[in-house]
Design a protein around this motif. Structure first.
Motif, PDB file in Angstrom:
ATOM      1  N   TRP A 179      31.866  24.281  37.987  1.00  0.00           N
ATOM      2  CA  TRP A 179      31.685  22.901  37.536  1.00  0.00           C
ATOM      3  C   TRP A 179      31.351  22.934  36.057  1.00  0.00           C
ATOM      4  O   TRP A 179      30.349  23.513  35.645  1.00  0.00           O
ATOM      5  CB  TRP A 179      30.573  22.199  38.320  1.00  0.00           C
ATOM      6  CG  TRP A 179      30.425  20.782  37.888  1.00  0.00           C
ATOM      7  CD1 TRP A 179      29.456  20.275  37.074  1.00  0.00           C
ATOM      8  CD2 TRP A 179      31.297  19.689  38.190  1.00  0.00           C
ATOM      9  NE1 TRP A 179      29.674  18.941  36.854  1.00  0.00           N
ATOM     10  CE2 TRP A 179      30.799  18.551  37.527  1.00  0.00           C
ATOM     11  CE3 TRP A 179      32.468  19.566  38.953  1.00  0.00           C
ATOM     12  CZ2 TRP A 179      31.421  17.303  37.614  1.00  0.00           C
ATOM     13  CZ3 TRP A 179      33.077  18.317  39.022  1.00  0.00           C
ATOM     14  CH2 TRP A 179      32.554  17.210  38.380  1.00  0.00           C
ATOM     15  N   ASN A 180      32.207  22.330  35.263  1.00  0.00           N
ATOM     16  CA  ASN A 180      32.008  22.307  33.819  1.00  0.00           C
ATOM     17  C   ASN A 180      30.866  21.346  33.463  1.00  0.00           C
ATOM     18  O   ASN A 180      30.933  20.165  33.768  1.00  0.00           O
ATOM     19  CB  ASN A 180      33.337  21.868  33.175  1.00  0.00           C
ATOM     20  CG  ASN A 180      33.233  21.738  31.690  1.00  0.00           C
ATOM     21  OD1 ASN A 180      32.840  20.706  31.179  1.00  0.00           O
ATOM     22  ND2 ASN A 180      33.556  22.798  30.998  1.00  0.00           N
ATOM     23  N   ARG A 235      33.975  27.147  43.445  1.00  0.00           N
ATOM     24  CA  ARG A 235      34.639  26.674  42.220  1.00  0.00           C
ATOM     25  C   ARG A 235      33.611  26.410  41.125  1.00  0.00           C
ATOM     26  O   ARG A 235      32.428  26.218  41.390  1.00  0.00           O
ATOM     27  CB  ARG A 235      35.431  25.402  42.515  1.00  0.00           C
ATOM     28  CG  ARG A 235      36.651  25.690  43.371  1.00  0.00           C
ATOM     29  CD  ARG A 235      37.552  24.472  43.443  1.00  0.00           C
ATOM     30  NE  ARG A 235      37.040  23.505  44.402  1.00  0.00           N
ATOM     31  CZ  ARG A 235      37.609  23.229  45.570  1.00  0.00           C
ATOM     32  NH1 ARG A 235      38.705  23.848  45.925  1.00  0.00           N
ATOM     33  NH2 ARG A 235      37.095  22.326  46.384  1.00  0.00           N
ATOM     34  N   GLN A 280      24.002  23.183  32.140  1.00  0.00           N
ATOM     35  CA  GLN A 280      24.023  24.198  33.203  1.00  0.00           C
ATOM     36  C   GLN A 280      24.928  25.331  32.744  1.00  0.00           C
ATOM     37  O   GLN A 280      26.048  25.085  32.271  1.00  0.00           O
ATOM     38  CB  GLN A 280      24.612  23.639  34.494  1.00  0.00           C
ATOM     39  CG  GLN A 280      23.748  22.631  35.206  1.00  0.00           C
ATOM     40  CD  GLN A 280      24.343  22.249  36.564  1.00  0.00           C
ATOM     41  OE1 GLN A 280      23.709  22.395  37.590  1.00  0.00           O
ATOM     42  NE2 GLN A 280      25.560  21.745  36.566  1.00  0.00           N
ATOM     43  N   SER A 333      21.943  26.543  37.451  1.00  0.00           N
ATOM     44  CA  SER A 333      22.522  25.453  38.256  1.00  0.00           C
ATOM     45  C   SER A 333      21.360  24.681  38.878  1.00  0.00           C
ATOM     46  O   SER A 333      20.448  25.299  39.450  1.00  0.00           O
ATOM     47  CB  SER A 333      23.416  26.046  39.360  1.00  0.00           C
ATOM     48  OG  SER A 333      23.419  25.224  40.510  1.00  0.00           O
ATOM     49  N   THR A 334      21.378  23.381  38.753  1.00  0.00           N
ATOM     50  CA  THR A 334      20.276  22.594  39.325  1.00  0.00           C
ATOM     51  C   THR A 334      20.234  22.770  40.841  1.00  0.00           C
ATOM     52  O   THR A 334      19.166  22.741  41.444  1.00  0.00           O
ATOM     53  CB  THR A 334      20.396  21.086  38.973  1.00  0.00           C
ATOM     54  OG1 THR A 334      21.671  20.620  39.403  1.00  0.00           O
ATOM     55  CG2 THR A 334      20.221  20.843  37.479  1.00  0.00           C
ATOM     56  N   ASN A 335      21.402  22.988  41.478  1.00  0.00           N
ATOM     57  CA  ASN A 335      21.405  23.185  42.932  1.00  0.00           C
ATOM     58  C   ASN A 335      20.712  24.495  43.304  1.00  0.00           C
ATOM     59  O   ASN A 335      19.962  24.546  44.280  1.00  0.00           O
ATOM     60  CB  ASN A 335      22.843  23.189  43.485  1.00  0.00           C
ATOM     61  CG  ASN A 335      23.213  21.869  44.108  1.00  0.00           C
ATOM     62  OD1 ASN A 335      22.883  20.818  43.565  1.00  0.00           O
ATOM     63  ND2 ASN A 335      23.904  21.899  45.237  1.00  0.00           N
ATOM     64  N   GLY A 369      31.487  14.705  40.681  1.00  0.00           N
ATOM     65  CA  GLY A 369      31.657  15.510  41.896  1.00  0.00           C
ATOM     66  C   GLY A 369      30.310  15.680  42.577  1.00  0.00           C
ATOM     67  O   GLY A 369      29.265  15.662  41.929  1.00  0.00           O
ATOM     68  N   LYS A 411      42.716  15.881  34.173  1.00  0.00           N
ATOM     69  CA  LYS A 411      42.141  15.404  35.440  1.00  0.00           C
ATOM     70  C   LYS A 411      40.693  14.944  35.367  1.00  0.00           C
ATOM     71  O   LYS A 411      40.161  14.427  36.338  1.00  0.00           O
ATOM     72  CB  LYS A 411      42.336  16.392  36.587  1.00  0.00           C
ATOM     73  CG  LYS A 411      42.108  17.832  36.285  1.00  0.00           C
ATOM     74  CD  LYS A 411      42.409  18.646  37.534  1.00  0.00           C
ATOM     75  CE  LYS A 411      42.181  20.123  37.270  1.00  0.00           C
ATOM     76  NZ  LYS A 411      42.406  20.970  38.367  1.00  0.00           N
ATOM     77  N   ARG A 456      28.150  24.726  39.690  1.00  0.00           N
ATOM     78  CA  ARG A 456      29.030  25.097  40.795  1.00  0.00           C
ATOM     79  C   ARG A 456      29.692  23.891  41.431  1.00  0.00           C
ATOM     80  O   ARG A 456      29.090  22.829  41.540  1.00  0.00           O
ATOM     81  CB  ARG A 456      28.228  25.803  41.891  1.00  0.00           C
ATOM     82  CG  ARG A 456      27.667  27.120  41.467  1.00  0.00           C
ATOM     83  CD  ARG A 456      27.031  27.850  42.632  1.00  0.00           C
ATOM     84  NE  ARG A 456      25.664  27.404  42.885  1.00  0.00           N
ATOM     85  CZ  ARG A 456      25.260  26.825  43.993  1.00  0.00           C
ATOM     86  NH1 ARG A 456      26.112  26.565  44.962  1.00  0.00           N
ATOM     87  NH2 ARG A 456      23.999  26.475  44.150  1.00  0.00           N
ATOM     88  N   GLY A 457      30.913  24.082  41.864  1.00  0.00           N
ATOM     89  CA  GLY A 457      31.595  23.091  42.692  1.00  0.00           C
ATOM     90  C   GLY A 457      31.577  23.602  44.118  1.00  0.00           C
ATOM     91  O   GLY A 457      30.800  24.496  44.454  1.00  0.00           O
ATOM     92  N   ARG A 458      32.451  23.053  44.977  1.00  0.00           N
ATOM     93  CA  ARG A 458      32.502  23.537  46.347  1.00  0.00           C
ATOM     94  C   ARG A 458      33.320  24.828  46.408  1.00  0.00           C
ATOM     95  O   ARG A 458      34.118  25.105  45.512  1.00  0.00           O
ATOM     96  CB  ARG A 458      33.150  22.479  47.248  1.00  0.00           C
ATOM     97  CG  ARG A 458      32.277  21.225  47.372  1.00  0.00           C
ATOM     98  CD  ARG A 458      32.981  20.189  48.203  1.00  0.00           C
ATOM     99  NE  ARG A 458      34.275  19.858  47.619  1.00  0.00           N
ATOM    100  CZ  ARG A 458      35.322  19.462  48.334  1.00  0.00           C
ATOM    101  NH1 ARG A 458      35.244  19.325  49.630  1.00  0.00           N
ATOM    102  NH2 ARG A 458      36.454  19.172  47.719  1.00  0.00           N
ATOM    103  N   LYS A 472      38.856  12.423  37.599  1.00  0.00           N
ATOM    104  CA  LYS A 472      37.560  12.725  38.210  1.00  0.00           C
ATOM    105  C   LYS A 472      36.409  12.518  37.226  1.00  0.00           C
ATOM    106  O   LYS A 472      36.364  13.110  36.166  1.00  0.00           O
ATOM    107  CB  LYS A 472      37.569  14.167  38.726  1.00  0.00           C
ATOM    108  CG  LYS A 472      36.320  14.582  39.457  1.00  0.00           C
ATOM    109  CD  LYS A 472      36.633  15.742  40.399  1.00  0.00           C
ATOM    110  CE  LYS A 472      35.381  16.379  40.968  1.00  0.00           C
ATOM    111  NZ  LYS A 472      35.669  17.367  42.009  1.00  0.00           N
ATOM    112  N   ASN A 502      30.218  12.978  34.482  1.00  0.00           N
ATOM    113  CA  ASN A 502      30.594  13.089  33.067  1.00  0.00           C
ATOM    114  C   ASN A 502      30.247  11.773  32.372  1.00  0.00           C
ATOM    115  O   ASN A 502      30.757  10.722  32.757  1.00  0.00           O
ATOM    116  CB  ASN A 502      32.086  13.357  32.931  1.00  0.00           C
ATOM    117  CG  ASN A 502      32.508  14.605  33.686  1.00  0.00           C
ATOM    118  OD1 ASN A 502      31.781  15.594  33.707  1.00  0.00           O
ATOM    119  ND2 ASN A 502      33.665  14.550  34.326  1.00  0.00           N
ATOM    120  N   MET A 512      22.420  17.009  38.092  1.00  0.00           N
ATOM    121  CA  MET A 512      21.162  16.804  38.821  1.00  0.00           C
ATOM    122  C   MET A 512      21.264  17.192  40.300  1.00  0.00           C
ATOM    123  O   MET A 512      22.353  17.195  40.873  1.00  0.00           O
ATOM    124  CB  MET A 512      20.715  15.339  38.722  1.00  0.00           C
ATOM    125  CG  MET A 512      21.587  14.371  39.502  1.00  0.00           C
ATOM    126  SD  MET A 512      21.125  12.633  39.236  1.00  0.00           S
ATOM    127  CE  MET A 512      19.879  12.421  40.475  1.00  0.00           C
TER     128      MET A 512
END
Ligand code: BT5
Length: 339
Positions: A125-126, A123, A114, A90-92, A188, A225, A118-120, A185, A210, A135
């Motif tokens: 993140w695809n 969750r 990745q 994950s870049t984060n 994110g 979505k 990760r999402g928040r 969406k 995306n 990024m």
């Protein structure tokens, strides 16, 4: 030399440049040029060659590397250092590691793929390989921890402006952190902090956009979505199937995001947060819409009417009370569809 040759080919795109001309301009042998061209091909650039005409780029490529991002970058802080990976968890997560080791303000981490995006709130993140922008930017803003939401707002504004500048496509912001296109969406944002003694030491701003996905690149649970820029462009060109769309160049969008974000980042560091909130409102699809919010397990319906300078959503609830909603505390769902 390799990238100077590439620059020449780009300047002449879609036409040929003769090997002789390149050789004269750069003072290198034809054999050396040929070697560099082959290296560029290995990096993913599609270069045609003809013994009579020379070399040409077949398409302006969507190749992600530091060279492509830095070309035309107008920033002074963001992207001074850029690290680009083929694949990363994950870049984060990586950005957090280098931030803890003391990397520069504005360091950018980008990956083609990745494996644990990760999402928040844990969750997923695809992050389909090669299709999107995954990024993170390390920032050291001069703000208090409670005002961190302003960075997410600024990032959303920067992404909307960057996409408009790079592709002409107009997107909207759904509070607090989604960029929406055609009701779905597109992007994110995940902002994480490293805090020390009541002050922000560092902030990791993660942005996922995306870009060149086809519908089949998304898993089934996202198919109704999620959307990519390419899917939107394809839809628009649907009438004329003969048009072969060029891929959207991720590096162009990244560059624009950094250019736009730096302007807003300077405003934040100068204390001009109202300006950010006002810009955000211009692109908001949430303000004015009916929303359902859940606060401490009680559900309220109402109309989103404003956003505060520190990023809280102001909702006039149907029970007559106006409430300020902090992201993360609650869930906001548009009553009509995803937005
Ligand atoms: C977000 O979380 O929207 C923040 C996403 C941030 C991703 C970037 S990519 C670079 C950096 N490195 C990381 O590891 N993360 C950041 P949230 O609001 O929690 O939304 C997550 C939800 O969005 C998921 O539960 C899915 O429903 C949906 N989703 C997952 N992948 C998606 C995608 N590619 N496109 C659209 N929706 C997606």
């Amino acid at each position: 030399v390799k990238y100077t040759i590439l620059k020449k080919l780009e300047e002449h795109f879609p036409h040929y440049v003769s090997g002789e001309a390149i050789s004269e301009m750069l003072g290198v042998s034809r054999t050396a040029i040929w070697k560099h061209i082959n290296e560029l091909r290995k990096e993913g650039y599609i270069i045609e060659s003809s013994s009579k005409k020379g070399y040409r780029l077949q398409v302006l490529p969507d190749v992600l590397n530091v060279h492509e991002i830095k070309k035309g970058l107008e920033t002074r802080i963001l992207g001074r250092e850029i690290e680009c990976f083929e694949s990363i968890s994950s870049t984060n997560t990586y950005a957090k590691e280098i931030a803890q080791k003391g990397c520069k303000d504005g360091t950018v981490v980008v990956a083609n793929c990745q494996t644990q995006g990760r999402g928040r709130l844990g969750r997923q993140w695809n992050s389909e390989p090669g299709k999107g922008i995954w990024m993170s930017v390390v920032l050291k803003p001069e703000i208090l921890p409670q005002d961190i939401q302003i960075i997410t707002l600024a990032a959303a504004v920067a992404v909307v402006k960057a996409i408009k500048a790079a592709t002409g496509i107009e997107t909207g912001i759904k509070w607090p952190n989604d960029i929406i296109l055609d009701g779905k969406k597109l992007c994110g944002i995940l902002t994480e902090m490293i805090c020390e003694m009541e002050r922000i030491n560092c902030l990791i701003l993660g942005i996922g956009i995306n870009v060149n996905h086809d519908m089949s690149d998304f898993p089934p649970d996202l198919s109704d979505k999620a959307i990519s820029l390419k899917m939107y462009i394809d839809q628009k060109n649907n009438a004329d199937k003969s048009i072969e769309n060029m891929p959207v160049r991720r590096s162009e969008i990244i560059k624009n995001v950094l250019n736009e974000l730096e302007i807003l980042y300077r405003e934040i560091n100068n204390g001009n947060v109202t300006k950010i909130a006002n810009e955000w409102k211009k692109y908001s699809v949430t303000i004015g819409s009916r929303v359902k919010v859940v606060i401490k397990e009680i559900e309220y319906t109402g109309t989103a009417i404003d956003i505060t300078d520190d990023g809280k959503l102001v909702v006039r609830c149907d029970d007559g009370v106006t409430r300020e909603i902090l992201s993360g505390e609650i869930s906001v769902r548009g009553i009509l569809g995803y937005v």
